[in-house]
Motif scaffolding. Structure first.
Motif, PDB file in Angstrom:
ATOM      1  N   GLY A  39      27.994  23.780 -27.666  1.00  0.00           N
ATOM      2  CA  GLY A  39      28.449  25.112 -27.269  1.00  0.00           C
ATOM      3  C   GLY A  39      29.760  25.073 -26.515  1.00  0.00           C
ATOM      4  O   GLY A  39      30.584  24.194 -26.719  1.00  0.00           O
ATOM      5  N   GLN A  40      29.906  26.027 -25.635  1.00  0.00           N
ATOM      6  CA  GLN A  40      31.158  26.194 -24.907  1.00  0.00           C
ATOM      7  C   GLN A  40      31.118  25.546 -23.527  1.00  0.00           C
ATOM      8  O   GLN A  40      32.007  25.751 -22.718  1.00  0.00           O
ATOM      9  CB  GLN A  40      31.440  27.699 -24.724  1.00  0.00           C
ATOM     10  N   SER A  41      30.068  24.769 -23.270  1.00  0.00           N
ATOM     11  CA  SER A  41      29.888  24.304 -21.898  1.00  0.00           C
ATOM     12  C   SER A  41      30.988  23.338 -21.448  1.00  0.00           C
ATOM     13  O   SER A  41      31.307  23.262 -20.277  1.00  0.00           O
ATOM     14  CB  SER A  41      28.512  23.670 -21.732  1.00  0.00           C
ATOM     15  N   GLU A  42      31.592  22.612 -22.404  1.00  0.00           N
ATOM     16  CA  GLU A  42      32.677  21.693 -22.016  1.00  0.00           C
ATOM     17  C   GLU A  42      33.861  22.470 -21.452  1.00  0.00           C
ATOM     18  O   GLU A  42      34.490  22.039 -20.492  1.00  0.00           O
ATOM     19  CB  GLU A  42      33.176  20.881 -23.207  1.00  0.00           C
ATOM     20  N   THR A  43      34.157  23.596 -22.092  1.00  0.00           N
ATOM     21  CA  THR A  43      35.264  24.425 -21.608  1.00  0.00           C
ATOM     22  C   THR A  43      34.966  24.909 -20.202  1.00  0.00           C
ATOM     23  O   THR A  43      35.844  24.910 -19.336  1.00  0.00           O
ATOM     24  CB  THR A  43      35.466  25.641 -22.547  1.00  0.00           C
ATOM     25  N   ALA A  44      33.703  25.301 -19.979  1.00  0.00           N
ATOM     26  CA  ALA A  44      33.314  25.773 -18.647  1.00  0.00           C
ATOM     27  C   ALA A  44      33.483  24.658 -17.608  1.00  0.00           C
ATOM     28  O   ALA A  44      34.003  24.891 -16.514  1.00  0.00           O
ATOM     29  CB  ALA A  44      31.867  26.271 -18.672  1.00  0.00           C
ATOM     30  N   VAL A  45      33.083  23.441 -17.961  1.00  0.00           N
ATOM     31  CA  VAL A  45      33.175  22.331 -17.003  1.00  0.00           C
ATOM     32  C   VAL A  45      34.636  21.931 -16.773  1.00  0.00           C
ATOM     33  O   VAL A  45      35.070  21.734 -15.634  1.00  0.00           O
ATOM     34  CB  VAL A  45      32.324  21.124 -17.472  1.00  0.00           C
ATOM     35  N   ALA A  46      35.401  21.849 -17.878  1.00  0.00           N
ATOM     36  CA  ALA A  46      36.827  21.517 -17.724  1.00  0.00           C
ATOM     37  C   ALA A  46      37.516  22.575 -16.868  1.00  0.00           C
ATOM     38  O   ALA A  46      38.472  22.285 -16.150  1.00  0.00           O
ATOM     39  CB  ALA A  46      37.502  21.407 -19.083  1.00  0.00           C
ATOM     40  N   GLY A  47      36.998  23.812 -16.929  1.00  0.00           N
ATOM     41  CA  GLY A  47      37.584  24.922 -16.181  1.00  0.00           C
ATOM     42  C   GLY A  47      37.192  24.956 -14.712  1.00  0.00           C
ATOM     43  O   GLY A  47      37.607  25.859 -13.985  1.00  0.00           O
ATOM     44  N   MET A  48      36.392  24.010 -14.275  1.00  0.00           N
ATOM     45  CA  MET A  48      36.041  24.021 -12.842  1.00  0.00           C
ATOM     46  C   MET A  48      36.259  22.651 -12.205  1.00  0.00           C
ATOM     47  O   MET A  48      35.911  22.445 -11.059  1.00  0.00           O
ATOM     48  CB  MET A  48      34.597  24.501 -12.636  1.00  0.00           C
ATOM     49  N   THR A  49      36.839  21.707 -12.971  1.00  0.00           N
ATOM     50  CA  THR A  49      37.018  20.362 -12.412  1.00  0.00           C
ATOM     51  C   THR A  49      38.491  19.939 -12.417  1.00  0.00           C
ATOM     52  O   THR A  49      39.309  20.534 -13.110  1.00  0.00           O
ATOM     53  CB  THR A  49      36.177  19.337 -13.208  1.00  0.00           C
ATOM     54  N   ASP A  50      38.787  18.902 -11.634  1.00  0.00           N
ATOM     55  CA  ASP A  50      40.158  18.394 -11.544  1.00  0.00           C
ATOM     56  C   ASP A  50      40.482  17.478 -12.715  1.00  0.00           C
ATOM     57  O   ASP A  50      41.642  17.325 -13.102  1.00  0.00           O
ATOM     58  CB  ASP A  50      40.330  17.585 -10.245  1.00  0.00           C
ATOM     59  N   MET A  51      39.448  16.834 -13.233  1.00  0.00           N
ATOM     60  CA  MET A  51      39.643  15.874 -14.311  1.00  0.00           C
ATOM     61  C   MET A  51      38.441  15.955 -15.240  1.00  0.00           C
ATOM     62  O   MET A  51      37.300  16.001 -14.781  1.00  0.00           O
ATOM     63  CB  MET A  51      39.760  14.471 -13.716  1.00  0.00           C
ATOM     64  N   PHE A  52      38.723  15.951 -16.552  1.00  0.00           N
ATOM     65  CA  PHE A  52      37.631  16.085 -17.512  1.00  0.00           C
ATOM     66  C   PHE A  52      37.521  14.822 -18.355  1.00  0.00           C
ATOM     67  O   PHE A  52      38.482  14.411 -19.000  1.00  0.00           O
ATOM     68  CB  PHE A  52      37.873  17.310 -18.399  1.00  0.00           C
ATOM     69  N   VAL A  53      36.344  14.208 -18.300  1.00  0.00           N
ATOM     70  CA  VAL A  53      36.125  12.935 -18.987  1.00  0.00           C
ATOM     71  C   VAL A  53      35.114  13.121 -20.119  1.00  0.00           C
ATOM     72  O   VAL A  53      34.047  13.700 -19.914  1.00  0.00           O
ATOM     73  CB  VAL A  53      35.590  11.871 -18.000  1.00  0.00           C
ATOM     74  N   LEU A  54      35.490  12.632 -21.299  1.00  0.00           N
ATOM     75  CA  LEU A  54      34.618  12.748 -22.455  1.00  0.00           C
ATOM     76  C   LEU A  54      34.052  11.381 -22.806  1.00  0.00           C
ATOM     77  O   LEU A  54      34.801  10.424 -22.994  1.00  0.00           O
ATOM     78  CB  LEU A  54      35.445  13.302 -23.621  1.00  0.00           C
ATOM     79  N   LEU A  55      32.729  11.287 -22.874  1.00  0.00           N
ATOM     80  CA  LEU A  55      32.080  10.023 -23.261  1.00  0.00           C
ATOM     81  C   LEU A  55      31.862  10.003 -24.769  1.00  0.00           C
ATOM     82  O   LEU A  55      31.431  11.003 -25.340  1.00  0.00           O
ATOM     83  CB  LEU A  55      30.732   9.895 -22.543  1.00  0.00           C
ATOM     84  N   GLN A  56      32.160   8.866 -25.381  1.00  0.00           N
ATOM     85  CA  GLN A  56      31.980   8.721 -26.825  1.00  0.00           C
ATOM     86  C   GLN A  56      31.227   7.429 -27.119  1.00  0.00           C
ATOM     87  O   GLN A  56      31.238   6.505 -26.297  1.00  0.00           O
ATOM     88  CB  GLN A  56      33.346   8.652 -27.526  1.00  0.00           C
ATOM     89  N   LEU A  57      30.639   7.349 -28.315  1.00  0.00           N
ATOM     90  CA  LEU A  57      29.956   6.126 -28.742  1.00  0.00           C
ATOM     91  C   LEU A  57      30.948   5.214 -29.468  1.00  0.00           C
ATOM     92  O   LEU A  57      31.956   5.694 -29.976  1.00  0.00           O
ATOM     93  CB  LEU A  57      28.786   6.495 -29.668  1.00  0.00           C
ATOM     94  N   PRO A  58      30.637   3.911 -29.549  1.00  0.00           N
ATOM     95  CA  PRO A  58      31.576   2.987 -30.191  1.00  0.00           C
ATOM     96  C   PRO A  58      31.912   3.341 -31.644  1.00  0.00           C
ATOM     97  O   PRO A  58      32.957   2.965 -32.146  1.00  0.00           O
ATOM     98  CB  PRO A  58      30.843   1.643 -30.140  1.00  0.00           C
ATOM     99  N   ASN A  59      31.024   4.070 -32.321  1.00  0.00           N
ATOM    100  CA  ASN A  59      31.345   4.413 -33.714  1.00  0.00           C
ATOM    101  C   ASN A  59      32.078   5.748 -33.841  1.00  0.00           C
ATOM    102  O   ASN A  59      32.283   6.250 -34.946  1.00  0.00           O
ATOM    103  CB  ASN A  59      30.078   4.419 -34.575  1.00  0.00           C
ATOM    104  N   ALA A  60      32.495   6.318 -32.694  1.00  0.00           N
ATOM    105  CA  ALA A  60      33.123   7.646 -32.708  1.00  0.00           C
ATOM    106  C   ALA A  60      34.364   7.672 -33.592  1.00  0.00           C
ATOM    107  O   ALA A  60      34.637   8.663 -34.256  1.00  0.00           O
ATOM    108  CB  ALA A  60      33.492   8.067 -31.292  1.00  0.00           C
ATOM    109  N   GLY A  61      35.104   6.546 -33.607  1.00  0.00           N
ATOM    110  CA  GLY A  61      36.353   6.510 -34.351  1.00  0.00           C
ATOM    111  C   GLY A  61      36.141   6.602 -35.860  1.00  0.00           C
ATOM    112  O   GLY A  61      37.033   7.008 -36.594  1.00  0.00           O
ATOM    113  N   ASP A  62      34.926   6.216 -36.332  1.00  0.00           N
ATOM    114  CA  ASP A  62      34.664   6.243 -37.768  1.00  0.00           C
ATOM    115  C   ASP A  62      34.677   7.653 -38.330  1.00  0.00           C
ATOM    116  O   ASP A  62      34.911   7.852 -39.503  1.00  0.00           O
ATOM    117  CB  ASP A  62      33.295   5.599 -38.080  1.00  0.00           C
ATOM    118  N   ASP A  63      34.376   8.593 -37.494  1.00  0.00           N
ATOM    119  CA  ASP A  63      34.363   9.968 -37.976  1.00  0.00           C
ATOM    120  C   ASP A  63      35.011  10.886 -36.947  1.00  0.00           C
ATOM    121  O   ASP A  63      34.351  11.626 -36.233  1.00  0.00           O
ATOM    122  CB  ASP A  63      32.919  10.412 -38.271  1.00  0.00           C
TER     123      ASP A  63
END
Ligand code: GDP
Length: 351
Positions: free
Chosen positions: A157-181
């Motif tokens: 959903g839109q929750s990432e936008t909400a969190v990025a909109g209230m924090t100083d720095m936004f960090v996204l966690l990904q899995l090692p195979n994220a680059g494949d797709d």
């Protein structure tokens, strides 16, 4: 309000302070009008004591390792002398009443540590409402002396936008195979990321390295480089894009590898966060971001308040059933219906 004093009292026993924080947050989350009034008074009293923490947003799909990471990072930060608050925005709880983030024991050591405070997501209301409560809870934690506030959400959903909109720095966690797709990673979310962490690098180092390279080049394509605000800021600073000066003055999103389970890379992660913080403080972006966030929050709440007032206006309520019937029955255009209802409110609103 007595518990405002307990929240602000650095000498108060931990148990008493935690209880006061929990009480304050419960008050903020209440939907009763008299509670809201008390909550507003409380926030106003606490406001001068807020804003001194670093606000870190963390997102990623379920299973990527958010709680493992926050547990490891939180304990690492406590070890360095910080106090850590963790707040959560769980959009699944507002939509279905279920919960992605809350239905398992999370952060076992951190949750019982006396220098940490963990609060799960408010479990009802719209995403905007939940985000508002979380933002207010963040202010309470700051007033209580937590100098690192982590706001966690899941990548739906839109929750990432909400969190990025209230924090100083936004960090996204990904899995090692994220680059494949890379297509699977929502472009809009990538654009929000100040830092991408490839977690579980211990499982497949090669895949993690591949993902790191792929995401790094994807970030160059649609990251902050293409951001008009960034270009403007560089111009204002007379920096040539791509020059070492520009690289130094303005944060470029990074991609790092990490193992939340083993704790490897956490030190390097925190060094990057510290660099981000000092760079963005020196170039004024941190302050700008917070100012923009505060105003955006104000307007969002005005929009929500106007909508609420509109829906509860007696003349609107009176006209609504027949208007809905006419729109769904195909006898009244939706736009005309909207204009009629807005006019009904305007004509009868006492000035
Ligand atoms: P969340 O849903 O994003 O909060 O993910 P969790 O933190 O609950 O982690 C999901 C699963 O992945 C758990 O079984 C963790 O032990 C495991 N996990 C998390 N981080 C790592 C890591 O860095 N390496 C490995 N091998 N497993 C991890």
């Amino acid at each position: 309000m007595s518990f405002a004093n307990v929240i602000l009292d650095r000498e108060a026993p931990t148990v008493a302070q935690r209880r006061a924080i929990a009480k304050a947050i419960t008050l903020l989350e209440s939907t009763r009008d008299d509670h809201r009034k008390q909550a507003d008074e409380l926030l106003t009293a606490l406001l001068p004591h807020t804003g001194k923490s670093f606000r870190l947003g963390i997102s990623g799909v379920p299973g990527v390792g958010k709680s493992t990471f926050i547990e490891t990072l939180g304990l690492f930060l406590i070890d360095k002398g910080h106090r850590v608050a963790v707040l959560t925005i769980d959009p699944s709880s507002t939509v279905s009443g279920g919960s992605i983030l809350g239905d398992k024991t999370r952060m076992e050591k951190l949750s019982v540590h006396e220098r940490a405070y963990i609060r799960p997501s408010p479990s009802s209301g719209t995403l905007g409402g939940v985000a508002e409560k979380t933002r207010e809870a963040m202010l309470v934690c700051e007033a209580a002396g937590y100098d690192i506030v982590i706001v966690e959400t899941v990548g739906v959903g839109q929750s990432e936008t909400a969190v990025a909109g209230m924090t100083d720095m936004f960090v996204l966690l990904q899995l090692p195979n994220a680059g494949d797709d890379l297509q699977a990673i929502k472009k809009g979310v990538m654009e929000l990321a100040d830092l991408v962490v490839i977690n579980k690098a211990d499982i497949d180092k090669d895949a993690a390295t591949r993902a790191q390279a792929q995401i790094t080049s994807a970030l160059r394509l649609f990251g902050h480089h293409g951001n008009p605000a960034h270009a403007q800021a560089m111009q204002a600073a007379h920096a040539v894009p791509g020059s070492p000066e520009a690289e130094i003055r303005f944060w470029q999103p990074r991609v790092m590898q990490l193992s939340a389970l083993l704790g490897t890379g956490v030190d390097a992660f925190w060094t990057a966060v510290t660099e981000f913080k000092s760079l963005q403080s020196a170039n004024g972006r941190l302050t700008m971001r917070r100012e923009k966030q505060a105003l955006a929050w104000m307007w969002e709440r005005i929009d929500a308040g106007l909508k609420h007032a509109f829906r509860h206006h007696p003349h609107v309520r009176e006209l609504l059933p027949q208007t809905i019937a006419a729109v769904t029955g195909g006898t009244l255009p939706a736009s005309t219906a909207a204009r009629n209802l807005l006019a009904a409110q305007d004509h009868h609103t006492p000035i």
